[in-house]
Design a protein around this motif. Structure first.
Motif, short mmCIF file in Angstrom:
data_model
loop_
_atom_site.label_atom_id
_atom_site.label_comp_id
_atom_site.label_asym_id
_atom_site.label_seq_id
_atom_site.Cartn_x
_atom_site.Cartn_y
_atom_site.Cartn_z
N GLN A 86 72.59 13.84 -79.77
CA GLN A 86 73.10 14.57 -79.92
C GLN A 86 72.80 15.50 -78.95
O GLN A 86 73.31 15.72 -77.92
CB GLN A 86 72.44 15.37 -81.57
CG GLN A 86 73.04 14.78 -82.53
CD GLN A 86 74.72 13.97 -82.59
OE1 GLN A 86 75.15 13.61 -82.20
NE2 GLN A 86 75.15 15.85 -83.58
N TYR A 141 74.50 13.81 -75.71
CA TYR A 141 75.67 14.08 -75.84
C TYR A 141 76.20 15.68 -75.40
O TYR A 141 76.83 16.08 -74.94
CB TYR A 141 76.42 13.59 -77.53
CG TYR A 141 77.60 14.47 -77.87
CD1 TYR A 141 79.46 13.78 -77.00
CD2 TYR A 141 78.09 15.84 -77.92
CE1 TYR A 141 80.07 14.01 -77.60
CE2 TYR A 141 79.74 16.15 -78.29
CZ TYR A 141 80.28 15.03 -77.68
OH TYR A 141 82.27 16.00 -78.14
N ALA A 142 75.12 16.32 -76.29
CA ALA A 142 75.49 17.94 -74.54
C ALA A 142 74.83 17.95 -73.76
O ALA A 142 75.19 18.59 -73.18
CB ALA A 142 73.97 18.88 -76.02
N THR A 175 81.64 16.85 -84.37
CA THR A 175 81.14 15.49 -83.24
C THR A 175 80.28 14.90 -84.54
O THR A 175 79.91 15.11 -85.25
CB THR A 175 80.58 14.83 -81.79
OG1 THR A 175 80.82 13.90 -81.19
CG2 THR A 175 79.41 15.70 -81.94
N ASP A 207 81.41 22.59 -80.96
CA ASP A 207 82.00 20.90 -80.44
C ASP A 207 81.75 19.96 -81.82
O ASP A 207 80.20 19.80 -81.58
CB ASP A 207 81.50 20.53 -79.39
CG ASP A 207 82.17 18.97 -79.37
OD1 ASP A 207 82.18 17.83 -80.18
OD2 ASP A 207 82.47 18.69 -77.69
N ARG A 245 76.10 15.95 -71.79
CA ARG A 245 76.73 15.27 -70.34
C ARG A 245 78.16 15.89 -71.29
O ARG A 245 79.48 15.84 -70.42
CB ARG A 245 77.25 13.89 -70.67
CG ARG A 245 76.33 12.83 -70.66
CD ARG A 245 76.12 11.32 -71.06
NE ARG A 245 74.57 10.97 -70.90
CZ ARG A 245 74.49 10.40 -69.62
NH1 ARG A 245 74.74 10.32 -68.38
NH2 ARG A 245 73.12 9.93 -69.59
N HIS A 246 78.54 16.77 -71.98
CA HIS A 246 80.01 17.49 -72.64
C HIS A 246 80.08 18.41 -71.21
O HIS A 246 79.30 18.82 -70.48
CB HIS A 246 79.42 18.80 -73.34
CG HIS A 246 79.97 19.61 -74.53
ND1 HIS A 246 80.60 19.83 -73.60
CD2 HIS A 246 80.36 19.06 -75.26
CE1 HIS A 246 81.96 20.50 -74.53
NE2 HIS A 246 81.66 19.44 -75.73
N LEU A 293 76.61 27.02 -76.44
CA LEU A 293 77.01 25.44 -76.85
C LEU A 293 76.68 24.68 -77.90
O LEU A 293 75.95 24.22 -77.79
CB LEU A 293 77.32 24.20 -75.57
CG LEU A 293 78.06 22.90 -75.43
CD1 LEU A 293 79.40 23.06 -76.83
CD2 LEU A 293 77.95 21.75 -74.96
N VAL A 339 76.39 21.61 -80.71
CA VAL A 339 76.96 20.46 -81.32
C VAL A 339 76.84 20.61 -82.62
O VAL A 339 75.75 20.23 -83.29
CB VAL A 339 76.26 19.59 -80.52
CG1 VAL A 339 77.44 17.93 -80.71
CG2 VAL A 339 76.98 20.03 -79.17
#
Length: 108
Positions: free
Chosen positions: A40, A43-44, A32, A30, A46-47, A8, A10
């Motif tokens: 960052q 965020y990853a 963002t 993703d 909790r993606h 993934l 980000v």
């Protein structure tokens, strides 16, 4: 990153070919806004698309050696009870190694 079963990326508006290359290599991307380095990564973590219990962060200017990838796979195959691991890393600039770094705080 062939050893990972999910990648993934980000991205926060990079101006190079990060998104194009990542998608071409099969990564989920993703895009963002920038939240800062810690933001960052949070965020990853909790993606909603994350499908694994373990997450290994690799920045775009880093790589994982075959030996390290094998060691990660070996440790995870043992179903470790630890919640996190730390590692030391070697700084390399233009092909020249500059020793081992550990615990160096990220700067914003």
């Amino acid at each position: 990153m062939r050893w990972a079963n999910q990648i993934l990326v980000v991205d926060s508006g990079s101006e190079d070919d990060t998104v194009l290359i990542s998608r071409a290599k099969g990564a989920e991307v993703d895009i963002t806004h920038w939240r800062g380095y810690g933001g960052q990564r949070d965020y990853a973590l909790r993606h909603p698309g994350v499908r694994n219990d373990w997450i290994y962060f690799v920045d775009a200017d880093e790589w994982v050696s075959t030996d390290l990838a094998n060691e990660i796979a070996s440790v995870l195959a043992q179903d470790p009870q630890e919640m996190a691991f730390a590692q030391r890393f070697r700084l390399v600039f233009e092909g020249v190694g500059y020793g081992i770094a550990a615990g160096i705080p990220a700067c914003e």
